[in-house]
Design a protein around this motif. Structure first.
Motif, PDB file in Angstrom:
ATOM      1  N   SER A 227      62.395  30.411 101.166  1.00  0.00           N
ATOM      2  CA  SER A 227      61.446  29.416 101.662  1.00  0.00           C
ATOM      3  C   SER A 227      60.999  29.863 103.044  1.00  0.00           C
ATOM      4  O   SER A 227      59.745  29.701 103.488  1.00  0.00           O
ATOM      5  CB  SER A 227      62.139  28.052 101.766  1.00  0.00           C
ATOM      6  OG  SER A 227      62.449  27.795 100.246  1.00  0.00           O
ATOM      7  N   LEU A 228      61.878  30.174 103.785  1.00  0.00           N
ATOM      8  CA  LEU A 228      61.452  30.533 105.325  1.00  0.00           C
ATOM      9  C   LEU A 228      60.833  31.896 105.088  1.00  0.00           C
ATOM     10  O   LEU A 228      59.493  31.842 105.936  1.00  0.00           O
ATOM     11  CB  LEU A 228      62.900  30.783 105.918  1.00  0.00           C
ATOM     12  CG  LEU A 228      63.662  29.609 106.438  1.00  0.00           C
ATOM     13  CD1 LEU A 228      64.931  29.951 107.310  1.00  0.00           C
ATOM     14  CD2 LEU A 228      62.692  28.741 107.356  1.00  0.00           C
ATOM     15  N   ASP A 229      60.836  32.706 104.323  1.00  0.00           N
ATOM     16  CA  ASP A 229      60.231  34.010 104.186  1.00  0.00           C
ATOM     17  C   ASP A 229      58.691  33.507 103.715  1.00  0.00           C
ATOM     18  O   ASP A 229      57.796  34.069 104.168  1.00  0.00           O
ATOM     19  CB  ASP A 229      60.511  35.156 103.182  1.00  0.00           C
ATOM     20  CG  ASP A 229      61.951  35.722 103.985  1.00  0.00           C
ATOM     21  OD1 ASP A 229      62.348  35.684 104.778  1.00  0.00           O
ATOM     22  OD2 ASP A 229      62.759  36.031 102.924  1.00  0.00           O
TER      23      ASP A 229
ATOM     24  N   LEU B 294      57.329  30.823 104.178  1.00  0.00           N
ATOM     25  CA  LEU B 294      56.519  29.979 105.460  1.00  0.00           C
ATOM     26  C   LEU B 294      56.067  31.064 106.441  1.00  0.00           C
ATOM     27  O   LEU B 294      54.934  31.131 107.162  1.00  0.00           O
ATOM     28  CB  LEU B 294      57.495  29.211 106.164  1.00  0.00           C
ATOM     29  CG  LEU B 294      57.943  27.970 105.479  1.00  0.00           C
ATOM     30  CD1 LEU B 294      58.873  27.199 106.050  1.00  0.00           C
ATOM     31  CD2 LEU B 294      56.433  26.817 105.421  1.00  0.00           C
ATOM     32  N   HIS B 295      56.821  31.991 106.698  1.00  0.00           N
ATOM     33  CA  HIS B 295      56.603  33.173 107.763  1.00  0.00           C
ATOM     34  C   HIS B 295      55.149  34.110 107.145  1.00  0.00           C
ATOM     35  O   HIS B 295      54.314  34.773 108.117  1.00  0.00           O
ATOM     36  CB  HIS B 295      57.531  34.032 108.079  1.00  0.00           C
ATOM     37  CG  HIS B 295      58.610  33.485 108.788  1.00  0.00           C
ATOM     38  ND1 HIS B 295      58.514  32.802 110.014  1.00  0.00           N
ATOM     39  CD2 HIS B 295      60.051  33.242 108.601  1.00  0.00           C
ATOM     40  CE1 HIS B 295      59.630  32.080 110.489  1.00  0.00           C
ATOM     41  NE2 HIS B 295      60.412  32.460 109.575  1.00  0.00           N
ATOM     42  N   ASP B 296      55.261  34.147 105.882  1.00  0.00           N
ATOM     43  CA  ASP B 296      54.063  35.074 105.252  1.00  0.00           C
ATOM     44  C   ASP B 296      52.759  34.344 105.135  1.00  0.00           C
ATOM     45  O   ASP B 296      51.746  35.067 105.160  1.00  0.00           O
ATOM     46  CB  ASP B 296      54.482  35.511 103.712  1.00  0.00           C
ATOM     47  CG  ASP B 296      55.690  36.544 103.810  1.00  0.00           C
ATOM     48  OD1 ASP B 296      56.119  37.083 104.960  1.00  0.00           O
ATOM     49  OD2 ASP B 296      56.193  36.681 102.754  1.00  0.00           O
ATOM     50  N   ALA B 297      52.970  32.838 105.318  1.00  0.00           N
ATOM     51  CA  ALA B 297      51.556  32.187 105.126  1.00  0.00           C
ATOM     52  C   ALA B 297      50.944  32.220 106.493  1.00  0.00           C
ATOM     53  O   ALA B 297      51.210  32.537 107.396  1.00  0.00           O
ATOM     54  CB  ALA B 297      52.066  30.757 104.477  1.00  0.00           C
TER      55      ALA B 297
END
Length: 107
Positions: free
Chosen positions: A100-102, A104-107
């Motif tokens: 989920s964090l990945d 968010l960082h990609d968005a």
């Protein structure tokens, strides 16, 4: 006032797992067809959701296995363990959070 406010409570006769999904058996109600139809639709929805939910971590999954079918997500299935283990579930939840964090960082 809801039409179900004075409805009799159903009696659960049996709950079990079959083919990787929950099976719920309810005793018939004395109150009539309208209550039975409403309760039966809720039971059907719960059984359907159980066949799409990992029984170890709660993430989206599907029935897997040959002889004993269990509903698992891809993370829990690849671990190879056949019994519930809290450490294993915690590992799955950590992977889910990291994923989920990945995103968010990609968005």
């Amino acid at each position: 006032m809801s039409k179900f406010e004075n409805a009799p409570y159903p009696r659960v006769a049996q709950i079990k797992e079959k083919f990787g999904a929950m099976r719920l058996y309810i005793d018939p109600l004395d109150a009539g067809r309208e209550y039975w139809d409403a309760i039966n639709s809720i039971v059907t929805m719960a059984e359907t959701l159980s066949s799409r939910t990992c029984e170890s971590c709660g993430r989206a999954g599907f029935p897997r296995g040959e002889r004993w079918i269990k509903c698992h997500c891809r993370w829990c299935d690849t671990d190879g363990r056949e019994t519930f283990n809290q450490e294993w579930v915690n590992g799955c939840l950590e992977m889910i959070q990291e994923e989920s964090l990945d995103k968010l960082h990609d968005a």
